[in-house]
Scaffold this motif. Structure first.
Motif, PDB file in Angstrom:
ATOM      1  N   ASP A  22       0.727  -1.277  -0.079  1.00  0.00           N
ATOM      2  CA  ASP A  22      -0.106  -0.050   0.128  1.00  0.00           C
ATOM      3  C   ASP A  22       0.962   1.516   0.079  1.00  0.00           C
ATOM      4  OD1 ASP A  22      -1.570  -2.249   1.061  1.00  0.00           O
ATOM      5  OD2 ASP A  22      -2.122  -1.186   2.507  1.00  0.00           O
ATOM      6  N   GLN A  38       4.101   0.742   2.307  1.00  0.00           N
ATOM      7  CA  GLN A  38       4.338  -0.672   2.990  1.00  0.00           C
ATOM      8  C   GLN A  38       5.575  -1.126   2.165  1.00  0.00           C
ATOM      9  OE1 GLN A  38       2.092  -2.206   5.553  1.00  0.00           O
ATOM     10  NE2 GLN A  38       2.764  -0.063   5.880  1.00  0.00           N
ATOM     11  N   GLU A 196     -10.624  -1.955   4.116  1.00  0.00           N
ATOM     12  CA  GLU A 196      -9.255  -1.726   4.540  1.00  0.00           C
ATOM     13  C   GLU A 196      -8.709  -0.141   3.848  1.00  0.00           C
ATOM     14  OE1 GLU A 196      -6.455  -5.829   4.651  1.00  0.00           O
ATOM     15  OE2 GLU A 196      -6.624  -5.215   2.844  1.00  0.00           O
TER      16      GLU A 196
HETATM   17  C1  FRU Z   1      -4.190  -3.728   2.702  1.00  0.00           C
HETATM   18  C2  FRU Z   1      -3.484  -4.183   4.055  1.00  0.00           C
HETATM   19  C3  FRU Z   1      -3.723  -3.054   5.106  1.00  0.00           C
HETATM   20  C4  FRU Z   1      -2.628  -3.162   6.216  1.00  0.00           C
HETATM   21  C5  FRU Z   1      -1.322  -3.464   5.272  1.00  0.00           C
HETATM   22  C6  FRU Z   1      -0.228  -4.400   5.795  1.00  0.00           C
HETATM   23  O1  FRU Z   1      -3.254  -4.101   1.565  1.00  0.00           O
HETATM   24  O2  FRU Z   1      -3.701  -5.387   4.292  1.00  0.00           O
HETATM   25  O3  FRU Z   1      -4.894  -3.146   5.720  1.00  0.00           O
HETATM   26  O4  FRU Z   1      -2.336  -2.024   6.659  1.00  0.00           O
HETATM   27  O5  FRU Z   1      -1.749  -4.068   3.984  1.00  0.00           O
HETATM   28  O6  FRU Z   1       0.876  -4.600   4.726  1.00  0.00           O
END
Ligand code: FRU
Length: 476
Positions: A22, A38, A196
């Motif tokens: 993300d 991420q 999410e």
């Molecule tokens: C979405 C997710 C989020 C979480 C992150 C973890 O793709 O699952 O909800 O914060 O990725 O990497």
């Protein structure tokens, strides 16, 4: 980045090495777009979640700035957002950049998720963790992805949180203490998986002075073609509660398989609402055939609302900055397609990174069919079904597809008009993004061809159609 990697995009953001999912914490300040993400700095599969950091002044060319927020005793650093605290409401300093993220910890009694914060006094380069973390805890298993923004009419901050299959709304005056105001989700939209990465933004309605609130809701699984996807709701917001105007409709932000975790830039200039997605899908993100790194972001997209009948829909237009990446233009003279027609070379030595802009006029065919092809016979088949009013993309023979049974897929978008068509296709080594009618419908799909596609093969059935303009641009 190394040009020897076959699938590394040229004009999309990717990590130099390691895994990415993300987009996180995007904010704009002093002419710079900040993008956190991420990130696993130690390998090209999901693990060790950290916020990586890149910056850009034009949303197209990105500079990696290093890791910004790293795991600690509260756990890994999951998704979240940043705000610029102009009035120093938190007391960290005027203009401090404050990051909100989920601390995610595996414990013997299960996964524990809580919200934490960190602040930066050097414009987002380095962060200091708040000493009283975490700031919000819960017994919910899925409790994450804080999106914080300033609600000017109420003079307070708002936090959106994804909790199971709902979005919760909190308020705060100082960014540190939060009060739950409401929940949104029951009987709304699609619930095929967990919700999410929320976002809540005020978006301009085209052709009016009106603005509406749009709640962006990513969900996984439950997308229209399997796996992850982004839905959205249009309505009103009073600082505490969001009300959806059309509770029974599901509206999709993108009709491809590879646009997830879409959120917008905080503090964007000139009232713009600029969105960015992660260009992959949890069904196969860890298995795509790249090794040095995994995943790219979508093109940045400017969001507006447009009305069809009584309904409001989001338009996702490629952010205008991408036009500056056009390096060479090839205009293909007008032609009519009656049966078959081939543009044998789109752009000599195209390096797999180009844009095709077409306008098409239908002269009575029921199928406007065009495939991107390479010399290996691999293809991305696309067509407009005039009868069903659909735009279709089929990547089942696009190149390497066997790494996941969910990868070979046909994706379909509804279209309003097939008499006059305007389409922009962005091809970048391992992705195809289609923007119809300046973003009324968008379709983002990954592809892994053995060599770049450089031909377009057109066909019609019965009647004909005219490709009135076809411009190919090399993008750098
Ligand atoms: C979405 C997710 C989020 C979480 C992150 C973890 O793709 O699952 O909800 O914060 O990725 O990497």
């Amino acid at each position: 980045s190394s040009n020897r990697e076959t699938y590394r995009p040229v004009y999309h953001h990717t990590p130099v090495y390691g895994w990415m999912n993300d987009p996180n914490g995007m904010f704009y300040k002093d002419g710079v777009y900040h993008l956190y993400f991420q990130y696993n700095p130690y390998g090209s599969m999901w693990a060790n979640m950290t916020w990586g950091h890149s910056t850009s002044t034009d949303l197209t060319h990105w500079t990696y700035e290093g890791t910004a927020i790293v795991p600690d005793a509260w756990g890994a650093i999951f998704s979240g957002s940043c705000v610029v605290d102009k009035d120093n409401t938190a007391g960290f300093g005027k203009g401090a950049v404050v990051a909100f993220y989920t601390s995610a910890k595996s414990t013997p009694w299960g996964d524990v998720q809580s919200q934490s914060m960190a602040y930066s006094l050097d414009n987002g380069k380095t962060f200091i963790k708040y000493e009283h973390n975490p700031i919000l805890t819960s017994t919910e298993r899925d409790f994450r992805d804080p999106k914080v923004f300033w609600y000017a009419p109420g003079k307070h901050w708002v936090m959106m949180l994804a909790v199971g299959q709902e979005m919760q709304i909190y308020s705060s005056g100082n960014l540190k203490e939060w009060k739950k105001e409401s929940s949104f989700g029951a009987m709304q939209g699609t619930h095929g998986g967990v919700w999410e990465c929320p976002d809540l933004v005020e978006v301009a309605v085209e052709g009016s002075k009106e603005k509406k609130w749009v709640l962006i809701c990513n969900l996984n699984p439950g997308g229209p073609f399997g796996g992850s996807a982004a839905q959205y709701f249009v309505g009103s917001f009073d600082g505490k509660k969001f009300v959806n105007e059309s509770p029974t409709q599901t509206k999709w932000l993108d009709w491809g398989k590879d646009n997830y975790a879409t959120v917008t830039w905080s503090n964007a200039p000139a009232g713009r609402c600029i969105a960015l997605g992660w260009m992959s899908n949890w069904q196969y993100a860890n298995n795509v055939p790249t090794t040095q790194y995994r995943s790219a972001n979508t093109l940045a997209r400017d969001l507006t609302l447009y009305r069809v009948g009584g309904e409001l829909y989001l338009k996702s237009k490629p952010s205008p900055e991408i036009k500056k990446a056009r390096a060479e233009e090839k205009k293909i003279p007008t032609f009519e397609v009656k049966g078959n027609y081939e543009v044998a070379s789109l752009l000599a030595d195209n390096k797999g990174a180009y844009e095709i802009e077409m306008t098409i006029e239908n002269k009575g065919t029921s199928k406007i069919d065009f495939s991107l092809m390479n010399e290996k016979g691999e293809k991305v088949a696309m067509y407009y079904d005039v009868v069903r009013k659909q735009f279709v993309m089929d990547r089942s023979a696009s190149g390497i597809v066997g790494f996941s049974r969910d990868f070979p897929a046909v994706t379909v978008a509804p279209v309003r008009n097939t008499d006059q068509i305007h389409l922009r296709l962005f091809i970048d080594r391992s992705s195809v993004e289609a923007f119809g009618e300046e973003g009324e419908y968008v379709m983002t799909n990954l592809v892994f061809p053995a060599e770049p596609y450089n031909r377009m093969v057109f066909s019609s059935d019965k009647g004909s159609y005219i490709v009135k303009s076809m411009n190919v641009y090399r993008l750098q």
